[in-house]
Design a protein around this motif. Structure first.
Motif, PDB file in Angstrom:
ATOM      1  N   SER A  56      18.122  41.965 -32.867  1.00  0.00           N
ATOM      2  CA  SER A  56      16.673  42.079 -33.101  1.00  0.00           C
ATOM      3  C   SER A  56      16.044  40.724 -32.816  1.00  0.00           C
ATOM      4  O   SER A  56      16.731  39.689 -32.825  1.00  0.00           O
ATOM      5  N   ALA A  57      14.735  40.735 -32.601  1.00  0.00           N
ATOM      6  CA  ALA A  57      14.030  39.465 -32.452  1.00  0.00           C
ATOM      7  C   ALA A  57      14.019  38.721 -33.783  1.00  0.00           C
ATOM      8  O   ALA A  57      14.044  37.488 -33.813  1.00  0.00           O
ATOM      9  N   THR A  58      13.994  39.457 -34.872  1.00  0.00           N
ATOM     10  CA  THR A  58      14.044  38.831 -36.193  1.00  0.00           C
ATOM     11  C   THR A  58      15.318  37.994 -36.317  1.00  0.00           C
ATOM     12  O   THR A  58      15.280  36.832 -36.738  1.00  0.00           O
ATOM     13  N   THR A  82       0.112  37.944 -37.662  1.00  0.00           N
ATOM     14  CA  THR A  82       1.366  38.285 -36.991  1.00  0.00           C
ATOM     15  C   THR A  82       2.142  39.245 -37.877  1.00  0.00           C
ATOM     16  O   THR A  82       1.724  39.590 -38.985  1.00  0.00           O
ATOM     17  N   ALA A  85       7.986  39.393 -39.720  1.00  0.00           N
ATOM     18  CA  ALA A  85       9.256  38.877 -39.189  1.00  0.00           C
ATOM     19  C   ALA A  85       9.134  37.437 -38.709  1.00  0.00           C
ATOM     20  O   ALA A  85      10.086  36.655 -38.815  1.00  0.00           O
ATOM     21  N   THR A  86       7.957  37.073 -38.178  1.00  0.00           N
ATOM     22  CA  THR A  86       7.754  35.712 -37.667  1.00  0.00           C
ATOM     23  C   THR A  86       8.094  34.670 -38.726  1.00  0.00           C
ATOM     24  O   THR A  86       8.636  33.616 -38.412  1.00  0.00           O
ATOM     25  N   VAL A 128       2.717  32.593 -31.735  1.00  0.00           N
ATOM     26  CA  VAL A 128       2.955  33.997 -31.382  1.00  0.00           C
ATOM     27  C   VAL A 128       2.024  34.340 -30.222  1.00  0.00           C
ATOM     28  O   VAL A 128       0.807  34.169 -30.328  1.00  0.00           O
ATOM     29  N   ASP A 154       7.481  32.790 -30.707  1.00  0.00           N
ATOM     30  CA  ASP A 154       7.695  34.202 -30.991  1.00  0.00           C
ATOM     31  C   ASP A 154       7.071  34.958 -29.820  1.00  0.00           C
ATOM     32  O   ASP A 154       5.855  35.172 -29.764  1.00  0.00           O
ATOM     33  N   ALA A 156       7.800  38.024 -28.901  1.00  0.00           N
ATOM     34  CA  ALA A 156       8.109  39.449 -29.074  1.00  0.00           C
ATOM     35  C   ALA A 156       7.189  40.335 -28.222  1.00  0.00           C
ATOM     36  O   ALA A 156       7.578  41.427 -27.821  1.00  0.00           O
ATOM     37  N   HIS A 157       5.966  39.832 -27.946  1.00  0.00           N
ATOM     38  CA  HIS A 157       5.005  40.623 -27.162  1.00  0.00           C
ATOM     39  C   HIS A 157       4.963  40.206 -25.700  1.00  0.00           C
ATOM     40  O   HIS A 157       4.245  40.834 -24.926  1.00  0.00           O
ATOM     41  N   SER A 179      11.603  40.471 -28.099  1.00  0.00           N
ATOM     42  CA  SER A 179      12.013  41.655 -28.858  1.00  0.00           C
ATOM     43  C   SER A 179      12.170  42.868 -27.947  1.00  0.00           C
ATOM     44  O   SER A 179      11.356  43.080 -27.045  1.00  0.00           O
ATOM     45  N   TYR A 181      12.490  45.924 -29.485  1.00  0.00           N
ATOM     46  CA  TYR A 181      12.192  47.023 -30.414  1.00  0.00           C
ATOM     47  C   TYR A 181      11.581  48.185 -29.624  1.00  0.00           C
ATOM     48  O   TYR A 181      11.052  48.004 -28.530  1.00  0.00           O
ATOM     49  N   LYS A 184       8.151  47.865 -27.802  1.00  0.00           N
ATOM     50  CA  LYS A 184       7.835  46.660 -27.042  1.00  0.00           C
ATOM     51  C   LYS A 184       7.848  46.966 -25.533  1.00  0.00           C
ATOM     52  O   LYS A 184       8.067  48.104 -25.136  1.00  0.00           O
ATOM     53  N   GLY A 191      16.848  45.329 -30.634  1.00  0.00           N
ATOM     54  CA  GLY A 191      17.491  44.216 -29.953  1.00  0.00           C
ATOM     55  C   GLY A 191      16.522  43.104 -29.663  1.00  0.00           C
ATOM     56  O   GLY A 191      15.313  43.233 -29.890  1.00  0.00           O
ATOM     57  N   TYR A 329      -2.775  42.697 -36.915  1.00  0.00           N
ATOM     58  CA  TYR A 329      -1.951  43.165 -38.025  1.00  0.00           C
ATOM     59  C   TYR A 329      -2.794  43.108 -39.289  1.00  0.00           C
ATOM     60  O   TYR A 329      -3.822  42.449 -39.302  1.00  0.00           O
TER      61      TYR A 329
HETATM   62  C1  PLP Z   1       8.248  43.175 -33.067  1.00  0.00           C
HETATM   63  C2  PLP Z   1       7.967  41.787 -33.536  1.00  0.00           C
HETATM   64  C3  PLP Z   1       8.940  40.978 -34.122  1.00  0.00           C
HETATM   65  C4  PLP Z   1      10.284  41.489 -34.540  1.00  0.00           C
HETATM   66  O1  PLP Z   1      10.991  42.090 -33.539  1.00  0.00           O
HETATM   67  P1  PLP Z   1      12.305  42.925 -33.933  1.00  0.00           P
HETATM   68  O2  PLP Z   1      13.037  43.000 -32.628  1.00  0.00           O
HETATM   69  O3  PLP Z   1      11.851  44.243 -34.430  1.00  0.00           O
HETATM   70  O4  PLP Z   1      13.047  42.145 -34.950  1.00  0.00           O
HETATM   71  C5  PLP Z   1       8.639  39.659 -34.398  1.00  0.00           C
HETATM   72  N1  PLP Z   1       7.424  39.158 -34.156  1.00  0.00           N
HETATM   73  C6  PLP Z   1       6.439  39.911 -33.626  1.00  0.00           C
HETATM   74  C7  PLP Z   1       5.106  39.289 -33.352  1.00  0.00           C
HETATM   75  C8  PLP Z   1       6.681  41.258 -33.317  1.00  0.00           C
HETATM   76  O5  PLP Z   1       5.684  42.015 -32.831  1.00  0.00           O
END
Ligand code: PLP
Length: 385
Positions: A56-58, A82, A85-86, A128, A154, A156-157, A179, A181, A184, A191, A329
């Motif tokens: 995961s990104a986490t 955000t 998880a960040t 982010v 971060d 993830a996006h 990420s 997820y 995404k 992952g 968010y």
């Molecule tokens: C989705 C997301 C994460 C976490 O990603 P995972 O792969 O679900 O752990 C972290 N930061 C941001 C901004 C996200 O949108």
């Protein structure tokens, strides 16, 4: 729901690749995960970076901060607007997240707010790339360097997104985390991928990814040492990506350029067709930049507000028409844990707060048709005209 807010785009090629991985007899981290890492670096077109696949990104954010030595007593600056998880990973390490406001235009971390939050305990900043629009990384990296701070993006996006001509993942920060997820821009089910340049950081993340063991299981079966032998050098985590997920990810990565083109096309159409409505449309990158268009976030403008149109009402009316939306968010300063821990008040985050009150993420995913999009556009015209 006639049209969800997001859907993964998975075809026969992905299903075949996953089936092949399952039939191969090697389903945990192995040849697919290794190939995925290499192909990810090739995608970034920068051979000076290395990639570490995680579940995961986490997990990736946790590994990156751990490898950078973040620990008790340290402060880590991140935006309030955000996903939790960040910053939850900062608490895993016993350090303290310091939340700051965002820029009213980009909704990325405000560099002025970041600078104002630096103390002698600050060790790291985690920008982010909100929605897939890169933050002002030159300014962030400059301030970070002046104060000796680490930078973990971060992202993830932000796959793929570009800042000053360079893909996110290849800038001068210490680590970048993507990420995969389900919602995404590409997915492995669950992952993520961490990208970094420093060999010591890469080595530490690889060790901590798998129980603090010095080599992962795949290498164990290929080196000169007997297969049963391994050494534990730290109390690590269980953050490795399966070969089932990696097999899915390798196909998605190959399709990513076409995903990106489709997202770009959908975003362009929203800009054209939503212009003139009482909405603030998302910020766009300059010519040297590139947006991943993970999210398309519109905000009701003052004219809409003056007419008594609220975010909640628009979301409800869209839902009645079968259109899924989301809000990215609920700012962290409003979440009970973070609010109470930091004694945070909405007035400290005026831009995040203002954006939150008015924002709606509207459907944008590669598998949606032009007709789906017209349906969303028509609904917004009916509701806001
Ligand atoms: C989705 C997301 C994460 C976490 O990603 P995972 O792969 O679900 O752990 C972290 N930061 C941001 C901004 C996200 O949108």
């Amino acid at each position: 729901m006639r049209l969800p807010f997001a859907l993964p785009d998975i075809g026969d090629e992905e299903i075949d690749a996953v089936a092949a991985a399952m039939r191969s007899g090697w389903i945990t981290t192995g040849p697919n995960a290794h190939a995925f890492q290499e192909e990810f670096v090739a995608f970034l077109e920068d051979p000076t970076v290395q990639a570490v696949a995680v579940n995961s990104a986490t997990a990736g954010l946790h590994l990156a901060l751990e490898a950078l030595g973040i620990g008790p007593g340290d402060e880590v600056i991140a935006p309030s607007l955000t996903f939790t998880a960040t910053v939850e990973v900062v608490r895993y390490l016993g350090a303290e997240p310091i939340l700051v406001d965002v820029d009213s235009d980009t909704l990325c971390m405000s560099v002025d707010s970041m600078r104002a939050a630096i103390t002698d305990r600050t060790k790291c900043v985690v920008p982010v790339h909100y929605g897939g629009l890169p933050c002002d990384m030159s300014a962030i990296l400059k301030v970070a360097r002046e104060h000796g701070l680490k930078v973990v993006e971060d992202a993830a996006h932000a796959l793929p997104a570009r800042y000053e001509g360079r893909l996110i993942g290849t800038l001068q920060s210490d680590a970048t985390v993507f990420s995969f997820y389900a919602n995404k821009t590409m997915t492995t089910g669950e992952g993520g991928m961490v990208v970094a340049r420093d060999q010591a950081i890469i080595d530490r993340m690889k060790v901590m990814r798998l129980h603090g063991i010095d080599r992962d299981a795949f290498n164990r079966f290929r080196s000169d040492k007997p297969a049963w032998y391994y050494e534990v050098v730290a109390p690590g985590y269980k953050y490795n990506l399966t070969d089932i997920g990696a097999a899915l990810g390798r196909v998605q990565l190959r399709r990513l350029p076409s995903f990106q083109m489709r997202r770009e096309q959908l975003a362009r159409r929203y800009f054209e067709r939503l212009a003139g409505l009482p909405l603030i449309l998302p910020a766009r990158p300059n010519e040297a930049g590139g947006h991943s268009w993970h999210l398309y976030v519109v905000r009701l403008d003052d004219a809409a507000y003056a007419r008594g149109i609220t975010r909640d009402q628009v979301i409800m009316d869209l839902s009645k028409r079968g259109i899924g939306t989301s809000v990215h968010y609920v700012p962290l300063h409003r979440q009970p844990y973070w609010r109470d821990r930091g004694n945070l008040r909405p007035e400290q985050f005026p831009q995040s707060e203002h954006a939150y009150q008015r924002m709606i993420s509207i459907p944008l995913f590669t598998a949606m048709t032009d007709a789906d999009q017209e349906y969303v556009i028509d609904a917004l015209h009916e509701l806001l005209r």
